[in-house]
Structures are given as C-alpha cells and as structure tokens.
Design a protein around this motif. Sequence first.
Motif, PDB file in Angstrom:
ATOM      1  N   ASP A  10       0.792  -1.227   0.000  1.00 19.85           N
ATOM      2  CA  ASP A  10       0.000   0.000   0.000  1.00 19.85           C
ATOM      3  C   ASP A  10       0.827   1.281   0.000  1.00 19.85           C
ATOM      4  O   ASP A  10       0.284   2.357  -0.231  1.00 19.85           O
ATOM      5  N   LYS A  11       2.125   1.193   0.261  1.00 25.58           N
ATOM      6  CA  LYS A  11       2.934   2.410   0.357  1.00 25.58           C
ATOM      7  C   LYS A  11       3.049   3.161  -0.966  1.00 25.58           C
ATOM      8  O   LYS A  11       2.992   4.382  -0.996  1.00 25.58           O
ATOM      9  N   LYS A  12       3.252   2.434  -2.067  1.00 23.60           N
ATOM     10  CA  LYS A  12       3.451   3.088  -3.361  1.00 23.60           C
ATOM     11  C   LYS A  12       2.562   2.457  -4.428  1.00 23.60           C
ATOM     12  O   LYS A  12       3.012   1.623  -5.193  1.00 23.60           O
ATOM     13  N   PRO A  13       1.288   2.865  -4.505  1.00 27.31           N
ATOM     14  CA  PRO A  13       0.421   2.297  -5.535  1.00 27.31           C
ATOM     15  C   PRO A  13       0.889   2.617  -6.946  1.00 27.31           C
ATOM     16  O   PRO A  13       0.571   1.915  -7.888  1.00 27.31           O
ATOM     17  N   GLY A  23      17.101  -3.158 -10.148  1.00 29.30           N
ATOM     18  CA  GLY A  23      17.134  -3.567  -8.748  1.00 29.30           C
ATOM     19  C   GLY A  23      15.795  -3.410  -8.060  1.00 29.30           C
ATOM     20  O   GLY A  23      15.596  -3.940  -6.967  1.00 29.30           O
ATOM     21  N   ASP A  24      14.846  -2.698  -8.694  1.00 30.56           N
ATOM     22  CA  ASP A  24      13.516  -2.563  -8.099  1.00 30.56           C
ATOM     23  C   ASP A  24      12.825  -3.922  -8.098  1.00 30.56           C
ATOM     24  O   ASP A  24      12.834  -4.644  -9.104  1.00 30.56           O
ATOM     25  N   ILE A  25      12.231  -4.269  -6.971  1.00 34.37           N
ATOM     26  CA  ILE A  25      11.467  -5.509  -6.829  1.00 34.37           C
ATOM     27  C   ILE A  25       9.996  -5.132  -6.990  1.00 34.37           C
ATOM     28  O   ILE A  25       9.497  -4.235  -6.319  1.00 34.37           O
ATOM     29  N   PHE A  26       9.312  -5.819  -7.902  1.00 34.24           N
ATOM     30  CA  PHE A  26       7.901  -5.527  -8.121  1.00 34.24           C
ATOM     31  C   PHE A  26       7.045  -6.723  -7.768  1.00 34.24           C
ATOM     32  O   PHE A  26       7.520  -7.852  -7.650  1.00 34.24           O
ATOM     33  N   THR A  81       6.662  -0.650 -18.591  1.00 32.88           N
ATOM     34  CA  THR A  81       6.789  -0.027 -17.276  1.00 32.88           C
ATOM     35  C   THR A  81       5.868   1.178 -17.131  1.00 32.88           C
ATOM     36  O   THR A  81       5.268   1.386 -16.081  1.00 32.88           O
ATOM     37  N   TYR A  82       5.755   1.967 -18.182  1.00 27.95           N
ATOM     38  CA  TYR A  82       4.921   3.160 -18.141  1.00 27.95           C
ATOM     39  C   TYR A  82       3.468   2.786 -17.869  1.00 27.95           C
ATOM     40  O   TYR A  82       2.811   3.351 -16.992  1.00 27.95           O
ATOM     41  N   GLY A  83       2.959   1.804 -18.608  1.00 27.27           N
ATOM     42  CA  GLY A  83       1.568   1.396 -18.461  1.00 27.27           C
ATOM     43  C   GLY A  83       1.288   0.598 -17.205  1.00 27.27           C
ATOM     44  O   GLY A  83       0.215   0.705 -16.609  1.00 27.27           O
ATOM     45  N   LEU A  84       2.256  -0.224 -16.785  1.00 25.99           N
ATOM     46  CA  LEU A  84       2.046  -1.098 -15.631  1.00 25.99           C
ATOM     47  C   LEU A  84       2.273  -0.396 -14.292  1.00 25.99           C
ATOM     48  O   LEU A  84       1.525  -0.624 -13.340  1.00 25.99           O
ATOM     49  N   LEU A  85       3.314   0.419 -14.194  1.00 25.97           N
ATOM     50  CA  LEU A  85       3.701   0.984 -12.898  1.00 25.97           C
ATOM     51  C   LEU A  85       3.427   2.475 -12.743  1.00 25.97           C
ATOM     52  O   LEU A  85       3.211   2.944 -11.643  1.00 25.97           O
ATOM     53  N   ASP A  86       3.448   3.223 -13.843  1.00 27.75           N
ATOM     54  CA  ASP A  86       3.280   4.667 -13.753  1.00 27.75           C
ATOM     55  C   ASP A  86       1.829   5.065 -13.989  1.00 27.75           C
ATOM     56  O   ASP A  86       1.113   5.424 -13.060  1.00 27.75           O
ATOM     57  N   LYS A  87       1.357   4.963 -15.206  1.00 31.17           N
ATOM     58  CA  LYS A  87       0.007   5.422 -15.537  1.00 31.17           C
ATOM     59  C   LYS A  87      -1.083   4.416 -15.218  1.00 31.17           C
ATOM     60  O   LYS A  87      -2.266   4.755 -15.236  1.00 31.17           O
ATOM     61  N   LYS A  88      -0.718   3.178 -14.968  1.00 27.71           N
ATOM     62  CA  LYS A  88      -1.686   2.142 -14.597  1.00 27.71           C
ATOM     63  C   LYS A  88      -2.813   2.023 -15.619  1.00 27.71           C
ATOM     64  O   LYS A  88      -3.988   2.062 -15.283  1.00 27.71           O
ATOM     65  N   VAL A  89      -2.437   1.891 -16.887  1.00 25.94           N
ATOM     66  CA  VAL A  89      -3.430   1.840 -17.954  1.00 25.94           C
ATOM     67  C   VAL A  89      -4.108   0.472 -18.079  1.00 25.94           C
ATOM     68  O   VAL A  89      -5.136   0.354 -18.726  1.00 25.94           O
ATOM     69  N   TYR A  90      -3.529  -0.544 -17.465  1.00 29.04           N
ATOM     70  CA  TYR A  90      -4.094  -1.892 -17.573  1.00 29.04           C
ATOM     71  C   TYR A  90      -5.076  -2.113 -16.428  1.00 29.04           C
ATOM     72  O   TYR A  90      -4.688  -2.420 -15.310  1.00 29.04           O
ATOM     73  N   LYS A  91      -6.346  -1.952 -16.718  1.00 30.02           N
ATOM     74  CA  LYS A  91      -7.378  -2.083 -15.689  1.00 30.02           C
ATOM     75  C   LYS A  91      -7.521  -3.529 -15.208  1.00 30.02           C
ATOM     76  O   LYS A  91      -8.093  -3.779 -14.156  1.00 30.02           O
ATOM     77  N   ASP A  92      -6.967  -4.464 -15.984  1.00 35.37           N
ATOM     78  CA  ASP A  92      -7.067  -5.875 -15.629  1.00 35.37           C
ATOM     79  C   ASP A  92      -5.907  -6.328 -14.738  1.00 35.37           C
ATOM     80  O   ASP A  92      -5.771  -7.504 -14.447  1.00 35.37           O
ATOM     81  N   ASP A  94      -2.741  -5.148 -11.480  1.00 36.69           N
ATOM     82  CA  ASP A  94      -2.210  -4.208 -10.501  1.00 36.69           C
ATOM     83  C   ASP A  94      -0.753  -4.578 -10.236  1.00 36.69           C
ATOM     84  O   ASP A  94      -0.465  -5.660  -9.729  1.00 36.69           O
ATOM     85  N   TRP A  95       0.145  -3.697 -10.623  1.00 38.49           N
ATOM     86  CA  TRP A  95       1.585  -3.884 -10.474  1.00 38.49           C
ATOM     87  C   TRP A  95       2.133  -2.771  -9.597  1.00 38.49           C
ATOM     88  O   TRP A  95       1.768  -1.602  -9.776  1.00 38.49           O
ATOM     89  N   ARG A  96       3.039  -3.130  -8.666  1.00 35.58           N
ATOM     90  CA  ARG A  96       3.620  -2.123  -7.777  1.00 35.58           C
ATOM     91  C   ARG A  96       5.063  -2.472  -7.444  1.00 35.58           C
ATOM     92  O   ARG A  96       5.412  -3.644  -7.300  1.00 35.58           O
TER      93      ARG A  96
END
Length: 163
Positions: A10-13, A23-26, A81-92, A94-96
Amino acid sequence: MSNFKFWSWDKKPRTMLRFVKPGDIFCFKIDDNTYRFGRIMSKIITGHIAEIFDHSSEKPEITMDVVNKTQRLIPPIIIDTYGLLDKKVYKDGDWRIIGHQENYIPQNVSDVYFAFGIGNNCNKKDFYGNNTPISESEWEALPKLSPKGNLDIITLLNNIQKQ
C-alpha cells in the motif's frame, strides 16, 4: 552482498517512470489469491527488461532470502513499465514496486536477445543494447523488442503452468 529495502504493497500504488530503476522488486496480482514477483534488470528504449521469479504468494510480501533463492520462471522480458507501474493503464492488473536491491548487477544475461526489424533488415539486440544483423528464421525464434502488458504476461505465465 546487496542490501534490500522492502515496503508494504500500500505504500506506493504508483511509481513514476523516471523513478523505476534496475534492482527494483515488483509485485503483481495474478488473481484475488495470488501475487507474483520480479525484478527490474535494465532500462531499454521500449520499457524495462525484467525477470519474473518462480515464487508466488497469497500476500504481496517477499523477503531478501526468497529473492536470493528464487529462480527465473521465464526468460527475461520487456515490460511496459509506463503502463504497468506509472500510468496504470491496464485495468485488468495491478503492479507495484515493493522494494529495491541496492547495487544490483544482473546475472546470466549473455544469452538474452530481442529481435526487431523486418525482411532483409532483421536484427537482434542483446541485453546491453548492442545490435547484430540476423536471418529471418533467427528473428522468428527470438522474443520481439516490444513491451508486454499485463494480459500478455499473465497469458505467458498461464501457458508455462500448463506445460
């Protein structure tokens, strides 16, 4: 030895594209009861190269020990990365980003290639961004230099589990 930092789901939606780094873990949701994990390996012009771990959990939590012991479930892929983690364009989906491994150095990448081009202009790009001309038949056998969205990745993982 690398240092790891983890934080809660929940810290970084959302993580802005410019802050995503190797190195980022998603973590991403497969369904209501399953989460999968991976790591950003490298930035590439069309997104980021990522590895998906062979670890899943009922909770969006992972530890340093699990990351150190896990294997790749599939060969590294390019994610949107842009669609999955930044703009969250994939309504189907949730990636964080839920953590970061300091001083991360990608391992076992000498055989990672992505194909691009067409006809007599087929090429492959290695993990480090070097281009090499290839035949059409080699082009057809390699993953393409195009980012994958949530449904692409879920379908790929479902096909692996069916084998």
